[in-house]
Scaffold this active site. Structure first.
Site, PDB file in Angstrom:
ATOM      1  N   HIS A  37       0.874  -1.164   0.000  1.00  0.00           N
ATOM      2  CA  HIS A  37       0.000   0.000   0.000  1.00  0.00           C
ATOM      3  C   HIS A  37       0.915   1.220   0.000  1.00  0.00           C
ATOM      4  CE1 HIS A  37      -3.093   2.926   1.132  1.00  0.00           C
ATOM      5  NE2 HIS A  37      -2.246   3.362   2.056  1.00  0.00           N
ATOM      6  N   CYS A 111      -4.528   1.772  -4.801  1.00  0.00           N
ATOM      7  CA  CYS A 111      -3.929   2.901  -4.082  1.00  0.00           C
ATOM      8  C   CYS A 111      -2.629   3.364  -4.720  1.00  0.00           C
ATOM      9  CB  CYS A 111      -3.681   2.516  -2.623  1.00  0.00           C
ATOM     10  SG  CYS A 111      -2.569   1.102  -2.432  1.00  0.00           S
TER      11      CYS A 111
END
Length: 209
Positions: A37, A111
């Site tokens: 992430h 993301c």
């Protein structure tokens, strides 16, 4: 290059913060792979993109290097931006209009795609390829699969496509608890109705070391 204070002339630092989604990254990272992430840190806040079921912004704001549900790994200095705090806020809220929570996709819109777009807009530099490499590999492999089993939009804010749906559910449930999701919901950004092209960006790049 690791994140640092200063460098590259004036302007506000633009820093990419990278997090692990799985302990397997301790091994995959050294092979140039991993399930990551990422969030982008500008003007003292970090911004990321996650999934939910509504056609509203999935972009959220958290304390830098402290994104709930993920294990911080490292920071990468991307450059600087001449945008003021107010100008950047308008920019990120406008960009949030392109990143609704219900459009999150493990392979094509996760993301890391979001942070890469922010980096390109602010510094004219792309995020390092290894951050989202599994998504690119997965995109190629996904096109080879029958449409009935291709990866589609998911309902949790995990990233990268190197796992089956069952595997990703397992990772999401083990790393991102309900309390983490609730906490992120409290920091979702509103969407600004402004044309991104009307916002002038003057990037300043650091010297290559």
């Amino acid at each position: 290059m690791e994140a640092q204070n200063g460098g590259g002339g004036g302007g506000s630092p633009v820093v990419l913060n990278v997090y692990d989604l799985t302990p397997a990254n301790n091994y995959l990272y050294w092979l140039g792979l991993g399930v990551f992430h990422s969030g982008i840190e500008v003007h003292g806040f970090e911004y990321g993109f996650g999934a939910h079921d509504l056609p509203t912004s999935g972009v959220f704001e958290v304390e830098p290097k402290c994104c709930p549900g993920y294990v911080y790994r490292r920071s990468i200095w991307m450059g600087t931006t001449a945008m003021s705090r107010a100008e950047f806020r308008l920019f990120i809220e406008t960009l949030a209009g392109k990143y609704s929570g219900n459009t999150y996709h493990l392979i094509s819109k996760n993301c890391n795609h979001f942070t890469d777009e922010v980096c390109k807009n602010l510094t004219k530099k792309s995020a390092p390829g290894w951050v989202n490499r599994l998504a690119r590999v997965g995109s190629f492999l996904n096109r080879l699969l029958p449409k009935s089993i291709q990866v589609s939009t998911i309902s949790h804010g995990a990233t990268c496509p190197a796992y089956s749906d069952d595997d990703m559910d397992s990772i999401s449930s083990s790393i991102i608890g309900d309390s983490d999701v609730d906490e992120l919901d409290q920091h979702l950004l509103p969407e600004a109705v402004v044309d991104l092209h009307s916002i002038h960006v003057s990037p300043k790049l650091p010297k290559d070391l």
